[in-house]
Design a protein around this motif. Structure first.
Motif, short mmCIF file in Angstrom:
data_model
loop_
_atom_site.label_atom_id
_atom_site.label_comp_id
_atom_site.label_asym_id
_atom_site.label_seq_id
_atom_site.Cartn_x
_atom_site.Cartn_y
_atom_site.Cartn_z
N ALA A 85 0.82 -1.21 0.00
CA ALA A 85 0.00 0.00 0.00
C ALA A 85 0.85 1.26 0.00
CB ALA A 85 -0.94 -0.01 1.20
N LEU A 86 2.09 1.14 0.47
CA LEU A 86 3.02 2.28 0.48
C LEU A 86 3.95 2.27 -0.74
CD1 LEU A 86 3.98 2.23 4.26
CD2 LEU A 86 2.58 3.95 3.10
N LYS A 139 17.77 5.76 0.89
CA LYS A 139 16.96 4.65 0.38
C LYS A 139 15.88 4.21 1.36
CE LYS A 139 20.58 2.67 -2.57
NZ LYS A 139 21.36 1.43 -2.87
N THR A 140 15.93 4.70 2.58
CA THR A 140 14.96 4.26 3.60
C THR A 140 13.57 4.73 3.22
OG1 THR A 140 16.67 4.44 5.30
CG2 THR A 140 14.39 4.27 6.05
N ARG A 141 12.60 3.80 3.23
CA ARG A 141 11.23 4.13 2.87
C ARG A 141 10.25 3.94 4.03
NH1 ARG A 141 9.00 3.89 -1.90
NH2 ARG A 141 7.26 4.70 -0.67
N ALA A 142 10.65 3.22 5.07
CA ALA A 142 9.75 2.99 6.20
C ALA A 142 10.53 2.45 7.38
CB ALA A 142 8.63 2.01 5.83
N ILE A 143 9.94 2.59 8.55
CA ILE A 143 10.44 1.98 9.79
C ILE A 143 9.39 0.97 10.25
CG2 ILE A 143 11.14 2.40 12.18
CD1 ILE A 143 11.74 5.31 11.33
N MET A 144 9.85 -0.24 10.58
CA MET A 144 8.93 -1.29 11.00
C MET A 144 9.32 -1.79 12.40
SD MET A 144 7.90 -4.90 9.17
CE MET A 144 7.18 -4.14 7.70
N PRO A 168 7.00 6.75 6.80
CA PRO A 168 5.88 6.11 7.51
C PRO A 168 6.41 5.07 8.49
CG PRO A 168 6.14 5.12 5.35
CD PRO A 168 7.16 6.24 5.44
N ILE A 169 5.57 4.74 9.47
CA ILE A 169 5.88 3.67 10.42
C ILE A 169 4.81 2.58 10.28
CG2 ILE A 169 5.94 3.03 12.86
CD1 ILE A 169 7.21 5.64 13.51
N ALA A 220 -6.58 2.78 3.59
CA ALA A 220 -7.59 1.75 3.87
C ALA A 220 -8.26 1.28 2.58
CB ALA A 220 -8.63 2.31 4.84
N ALA A 221 -8.60 2.22 1.71
CA ALA A 221 -9.25 1.85 0.44
C ALA A 221 -8.32 1.00 -0.41
CB ALA A 221 -9.67 3.11 -0.30
N ARG A 222 -7.03 1.35 -0.40
CA ARG A 222 -6.10 0.57 -1.22
C ARG A 222 -5.88 -0.81 -0.62
NH1 ARG A 222 0.00 1.93 -3.53
NH2 ARG A 222 -0.20 0.43 -5.26
N LEU A 223 -5.81 -0.90 0.69
CA LEU A 223 -5.66 -2.21 1.34
C LEU A 223 -6.83 -3.12 0.98
CD1 LEU A 223 -4.49 -0.96 4.84
CD2 LEU A 223 -3.14 -2.44 3.35
#
Length: 403
Positions: A85-86, A139-144, A168-169, A220-223
């Motif tokens: 989704a991201l 290059k970082t796109r998210a933290i998980m 995003p997290i 949410a809609a994309r998920l």
């Protein structure tokens, strides 16, 4: 003594096996309700998505105080869907922990991105926020972060890093439904949050299931689209998604169990508090290290994990097993040392705290129905495994009767 306080006695102790988790006792409590909703779904013959799933999604959203909840086939798929989704994929990096279940990193790999491991805080087992901040690149796109064992990661400093870098997290809360941080539930602490309903989780189904929560209506809609092959209706596919839908039977069963989740969480927390008192009374505390609960966190104790130092963990594990006391190691090999992630180039010793946790951690029974008598048996068996000389054969503490 108050009439609702029952002291244990030596005669009350049992030598019966104590499992690490007992799902049968939980089911016995709710069997009639579960059978009724399963029968209703079978009678309707509506098995995929539908009203039961929509109702359960709304209930989870309310429970977590999230605006949206999207059910899917598993906790693993929840992570994959969140990454998709991201638009995270080849060439992107996602920062996460090497001390977690395999799915956390495998989902990053599955979408073509690169998991970037950083070490953990030795006190909580969760991501070290300072290490996360130092690992951010172009290059970082998210933290998980992973809310490991039911304790939320330290989210405030992680959010400062995320906001400063426009990231995003994605919360991996597979083990943490019912946990909180700063008075807010896991599920609304990140851009998206991923839950698992695997049977052994605090809210477990009769098979696999998962969910993603978010406050973002577009995500949410994309998920919802991605979980049904990218279909927007009438076989119109605007992107390639997955087949990852939550079964109606699972949703119906989970709705029954969600009504009891707060009580079950409180019981686990009570068990954890009782363990600590029993450990102190028995002398076991001197031989264990207790990972601390972050002051901002409400721990839901999907696992109760202690550390046993000086290379004794495996011997203690074998002794408890011989005494028929359930225990387990989460996790015996950190992810950066797994063969499938050799391509990342990580080396032994690179993340020493994660490696030390893998060598020292031991999980003990903590399920809601465990009760004081079995807990005392666990502690007595642990004392025996640790060769702790006990001043008294009984070190019971008052236990408040369940309401």
């Amino acid at each position: 003594m108050s009439p609702d306080i029952l002291p244990l006695s030596a005669a009350a102790l049992t030598t019966a096996p104590v499992p690490l988790i007992d799902l049968v006792e939980q089911y016995d409590e709710i069997a009639d309700e579960v059978r009724a909703v399963v029968d209703r779904v079978l009678t309707s013959q509506k098995f995929i998505l539908g009203e039961d799933v929509a109702q359960f999604e709304a209930q989870v959203a309310t429970y977590c105080d999230a605006r949206h909840a999207v059910g899917c086939a598993s906790g693993t798929d929840a992570l994959v869907l969140a990454l998709m989704a991201l638009d995270i994929g080849p060439g992107d990096e996602v920062i996460t922990t090497p001390y977690t279940f395999f799915a956390t990193a495998s989902c990053i790999h599955r979408v073509g991105a690169t998991p970037v491991f950083v070490d953990i805080d030795p006190v909580t087992f969760n991501l070290d926020p300072a290490a996360v901040d130092a690992a951010v690149t172009s290059k970082t796109r998210a933290i998980m972060p992973v809310h490991l064992f039911g304790q939320c990661a330290d989210m405030d400093p992680l959010w400062r890093t995320a906001v400063r870098n426009g990231l995003p997290i994605i919360e991996d809360a597979a083990q943490a439904i019912g946990s909180s941080y700063g008075g807010r539930q896991a599920g609304v602490l990140g851009t998206m949050c991923c839950f698992s309903f695997f049977p052994t989780k605090n809210l477990g189904g009769a098979g696999d299931g998962g969910m993603v929560t978010t406050d973002d209506p577009e995500l949410a809609a994309r998920l919802k689209r991605l979980r049904v092959h990218g279909d927007v209706g009438r076989y119109e596919h605007v992107e390639v998604g997955l087949n990852s839908r939550l079964d109606a039977i699972q949703a119906a069963i989970l709705s029954v169990k969600l009504r009891r989740l707060s009580d079950w969480t409180a019981a686990r927390q009570n068990n954890a508090a009782r363990y600590k008192k029993l450990f102190d009374a028995s002398g076991v505390s001197e031989h264990l290290v207790f990972p601390a609960t972050h002051p901002a966190c409400g721990h839901s104790y999907n696992q109760f994990v202690v550390r046993i130092e000086d290379g004794r963990r495996d011997d203690v594990l074998k002794s408890l097993q011989a005494q028929q006391v359930g225990c387990a190691v989460y996790y015996p090999k950190p992810l950066h040392l797994q063969k499938c992630f050799e391509y990342l180039g990580c080396k032994q010793g690179q993340f020493p705290e994660a490696e030390r946790a893998s060598a020292e951690s031991l999980a003990l029974p903590i399920y809601a129905e465990l009760g004081a008598i079995r807990q005392e048996r666990v502690v007595r068996s642990l004392a025996h495994a640790l060769d702790v000389e006990q001043a008294s054969p009984v070190y019971s503490i008052p236990v408040r009767k369940a309401a």
